[in-house]
Scaffold this active site. Structure first.
Site, mmCIF file in Angstrom:
data_model
loop_
_atom_site.group_PDB
_atom_site.id
_atom_site.type_symbol
_atom_site.label_atom_id
_atom_site.label_comp_id
_atom_site.label_asym_id
_atom_site.label_seq_id
_atom_site.Cartn_x
_atom_site.Cartn_y
_atom_site.Cartn_z
ATOM 1 N N HIS A 224 0.825 -1.196 0.000
ATOM 2 C CA HIS A 224 0.000 0.000 0.000
ATOM 3 C C HIS A 224 0.871 1.263 0.000
ATOM 4 O O HIS A 224 0.596 2.211 -0.734
ATOM 5 C CB HIS A 224 -0.930 -0.011 1.209
ATOM 6 N N GLU B 149 -2.591 -5.492 -4.570
ATOM 7 C CA GLU B 149 -3.197 -5.230 -3.281
ATOM 8 C C GLU B 149 -4.551 -5.930 -3.173
ATOM 9 O O GLU B 149 -4.889 -6.480 -2.134
ATOM 10 C CB GLU B 149 -3.402 -3.719 -3.150
ATOM 11 N N ASN C 2 26.432 -21.351 -9.394
ATOM 12 C CA ASN C 2 27.365 -22.403 -9.702
ATOM 13 C C ASN C 2 27.212 -23.567 -8.730
ATOM 14 O O ASN C 2 27.141 -24.723 -9.127
ATOM 15 C CB ASN C 2 28.762 -21.807 -9.594
#
Lengths: 677, 148
Positions: free
Chosen positions: A46, A68, A414
């Site tokens: 918000h 929201e 990796n």
């Protein structure tokens, strides 16, 4: 009006909020029943929505708004927290991050569309919702009052009349802002900007300047001419939040009171309209140009550290006064002088420490994006992985923080891609089916150590060897002579990758050599330890700061140069007759290896050097496995030096890494020994 | 913008090989006495080196070398004019520097028809003040800076 003053704050805060949301969502994924986490995300989302709205970034606004709505459903228990939902929300975060990076680069959101994401969110809402929920729209009431006397100036009156004659629509808008609206002027600026997209503003009350200076209460009036109608304008304005109401008044010839001179030449008026039009168009790009690249790097500093700095500076001032009082003629002043100098030395050392501490940032800033990354990777690869991080509070210089992220990402990817086995294989090998990647940071003397450790299969020495042979990194003879640790070092050779299948995570052969180069450019080192079947560990060692280094001062001819200590392997002396010439290159036999000799005087075109000495001083420098001896006239000694850049004008001078200022105020150059190899 | 207008026609005047030269005052930061100059190996020939200017390392261009004059010993009059051009701080080494003059635009001659092509590369115009000729320099061209 200049928005850039808010922009830095916006970017910084949005990044923090995004990071925060990412972290909470990760937690939520583990503990879906914890409703307080949802509340937290909702709150942050918000805030982000409000901020982006204020700044006029509508793409972000729309996306966060839709997000929201979904979060609200989750919070109210109307929707299940499924992995699908979480994935989509994560996608939203990524999209938002893209927007913010774009804003950081050129102050606009760019053209990235988030429509598909918004659709996905909408789909979630409709799918999981039997009772269709009204999407709350920033409600704006547009009331139209019909007849009203409107007082305008002569010129404006004329313009309006001309416009009405040409069948254009004239409106007077009274826009009221929400009481809670912060940054009213910024909001008004956005409103005016949006209106200008579709209409020409001819007058406003208060004046545009006053509006921009926030010299208005909650509402202001605008008179505009447009070919669009009321609905279009309303549509344009509904996307902006914080508007309390918009009142429309249609302007007609008979409700304008003006002392307009009706005989005025219409064509000249038209000209003025077009000219004002074009001038506003010209203004825009120049404004944009100025705004670009204005965002600065910032460091947040603990107030205690600043206080400490302040204290030290005041002590410095006291010392200064004390020194001024010493007049030097009386013998007891000498004692006092010595004391003062000692104290000064102590203060400068503390001051140095204090300033360095101000520049220090916890490595958390880099670490905190990894949990998310590991989560995504483990999903993509179908491996179960837990990431254990420790020492995130370890502090490093801000410049290091900015640079270390990519190499660490490389190493972690990796480990996950190459190191940790597939789940089935792990079960077969009697290992815990969840692989572990450990990320550890700790300070060690004057450096910081970061370790990336996995409990995977370790490095297959034979495979590395075969691969190196196939890729012509080494020859067969070389391979027979190398021991295991030397072979592991081959991983860092350019163009080397052992992954059998190429994935988009790693395996394109650009990996570890990039990591190594990057870390070496930061003045650090990388090492690997590996036990086959048990896992491997990459150890990165970085200097605490980049601005101050230990260096060896040497003399060549009449010039002084500094050689960074971390490039130096050792220092020795040799007799001139031991130098042999092989194919025009000078070499000596040193500890049974041939060592190429480079004369610093030749490398740096120093004239009149002293070559008649019975013994030469040789500084042996290293770059990776390679070594070379640098012949100098004389050694001065080791010293802490502050690195200064030579600036843009002298960029790319070969052999010189920078400059430093010596005790006597003269400038000495720092030799870039890496460029000699 | 008002500030710029005030200094628009002002030039810092310096001497080089008995000629007067002018540089627009907007580019001039300070004028310094000569200090130890450290040579930079491998730099452009006209770069004399770098100096320590109150803790900053500042490159210095020898205008004599830049213009192809013979070099002379430094004197008490030798000055380094510190310029700020395109965010870069650069010093120029000149024989002496004394005054600031206002030269109105209408008394500045265009040089294109006075000198041969190629010779006027650093010159932006010639100002005439009380029978003196002042060669006005284009700082961007002295330092080979591409104008954006």
């Amino acid at each position: 009006m200049d928005m850039s003053q808010y922009l830095d704050i916006f970017i910084e805060e949005s990044k923090e909020h995004l990071q925060g949301m990412n972290e909470i969502l990760l937690k939520l994924e583990d503990t879906p029943e914890d409703k307080s986490l949802l509340n937290e995300i909702f709150r942050v989302a918000h805030t982000l929505k409000g901020m982006s709205g204020t700044m006029g970034f509508n793409n972000i606004l729309n996306l966060t708004h839709q997000m929201e709505n979904v979060l609200d459903e989750l919070r109210n228990g109307k929707m299940e927290i499924s992995s699908n939902v979480i994935d989509i929300i994560f996608e939203c975060f990524d999209q938002l991050e893209l927007y913010i990076t774009q804003i950081e680069n050129d102050m606009t959101e760019g053209n990235i569309s988030s429509d598909t994401l918004i659709k996905k969110l909408e789909l979630l809402l409709t799918k999981d919702n039997s009772g269709k929920k009204d999407i709350e729209v920033n409600s704006e009431s547009s009331i139209q009052k019909n007849r009203q006397e409107i007082q305008v100036g002569e010129y404006v009156g004329n313009v309006i009349e001309t416009a009405i004659d040409k069948k254009l629509n004239c409106y007077k808008l009274k826009i009221s802002l929400d009481e809670k609206c912060m940054l009213k002027s910024a909001r008004a600026y956005i409103i005016i900007n949006s209106i200008e997209k579709i209409a020409e503003i001819v007058d406003s009350n208060p004046s545009i300047e006053d509006i921009e200076d926030e010299k208005f209460d909650l509402s202001f009036e605008i008179i505009l001419i447009t070919e669009h109608d009321k609905e279009d304008i309303t549509k344009e304005l509904t996307t902006i939040s914080d508007i309390e109401s918009i009142e429309f008044t249609v302007l007609k010839k008979d409700n304008i009171t003006s002392n307009a001179n009706k005989n005025d030449d219409q064509s000249s008026l038209k000209e003025e309209i077009t000219s004002s039009n074009s001038s506003s168009q010209v203004e825009q790009p120049t404004e944009n140009k100025n705004k670009k690249a204005k965002t600065n790097k910032t460091v947040r500093v603990d107030i205690d550290r600043l206080d400490n700095l302040m204290n030290l500076v005041s002590e410095l001032i006291i010392i200064k006064t004390r020194l001024e009082d010493i007049d030097g003629s009386v013998s007891e002043d000498k004692q006092s002088m010595n004391e003062a100098t000692e104290q000064l030395e102590r203060i400068t050392t503390s001051l140095h420490d204090a300033v360095m501490k101000v520049r220090m940032v916890p490595i958390e800033r880099v670490f905190n994006r990894f949990p998310r990354m590991v989560r995504d990777l483990s999903k993509d690869l179908g491996k179960e992985i837990s990431l254990i991080m420790s020492g995130a509070e370890t502090e490093v210089d801000r410049t290091v923080i900015d640079e270390i992220g990519d190499p660490l990402i490389h190493l972690i990817r990796n480990s996950i891609d190459h190191g940790i086995e597939e789940t089935e294989q792990r079960i077969k090998l009697n290992k815990d089916k969840t692989g572990t990647v450990k990320l550890t940071a700790y300070p060690d003397g004057n450096s910081v150590v970061i370790e990336v450790e996995d409990d995977g299969k370790g490095i297959d020495i034979e495979k590395v060897k075969t691969k190196a042979l196939n890729n012509n990194v080494i020859s067969i003879q070389q391979s027979q002579m190398m021991d295991d640790s030397q072979i592991i070092q081959l991983l860092f050779a350019p163009g080397f990758s052992t992954a059998d299948k190429i994935s988009d995570i790693s395996g394109r052969g650009v990996g570890l050599d990039v990591v190594k180069t990057k870390i070496e450019s930061l003045g650090g080192t990388v090492e690997v330890e590996s036990i086959e079947g048990k896992g491997s560990k990459f150890i990165i060692r970085l200097p605490l700061t980049l601005a101050i280094i230990q260096a060896l001062l040497v003399v060549v001819g009449e010039e002084k140069y500094a050689i960074p200590l971390n490039n130096i392997k050792e220092i020795t002396t040799i007799h001139p007759e031991k130098i042999r010439r092989i194919q025009g290159n000078e070499v000596v036999l040193f500890r049974n290896t041939t060592l190429p000799i480079l004369r610093l005087s030749k490398l740096l075109d120093v004239t009149d050097t002293n070559t008649e000495e019975s013994e030469h001083s040789i500084v042996i420098v290293k770059k990776g496995d390679k070594t070379a001896g640098i012949l100098v006239d004389r050694l001065i000694g080791q010293q802490e030096i502050v690195i200064k850049s030579l600036g843009k004008f002298l960029a790319n001078i070969n052999g010189i890494a920078g400059a430093t200022i010596l005790g006597n105020g003269s400038v000495a150059l720092i030799v870039d020994t890496n460029s000699f190899f | 913008m008002d500030n710029l207008n005030d200094t628009n026609n002002q030039y810092v005047i310096f001497n080089l090989e008995n000629e007067s030269y002018g540089i627009a005052i907007n580019y001039v930061e300070t004028i310094e006495k000569i200090s130890t100059i450290t040579r930079i190996p491998g730099s452009q020939k006209y770069v004399e080196g770098v100096i320590n200017l109150r803790g900053e390392v500042v490159p210095v261009v020898d205008l004599r070398k830049r213009f192809g004059f013979s070099t002379t010993e430094y004197t008490d009059e030798t000055r380094i004019i510190i310029l700020l051009v395109e965010d870069m701080i650069i010093g120029i080494l000149v024989d002496s520097s004394s005054e600031v003059l206002t030269i109105e635009k209408d008394i500045i001659d265009n040089t294109s028809n006075l000198v041969n092509e190629g010779e006027d590369e650093y010159i932006s115009g010639i100002g005439k003040v009380d029978n003196r000729m002042i060669i006005l320099l284009d700082v961007f061209k002295i330092f080979d800076i591409e104008t954006a």
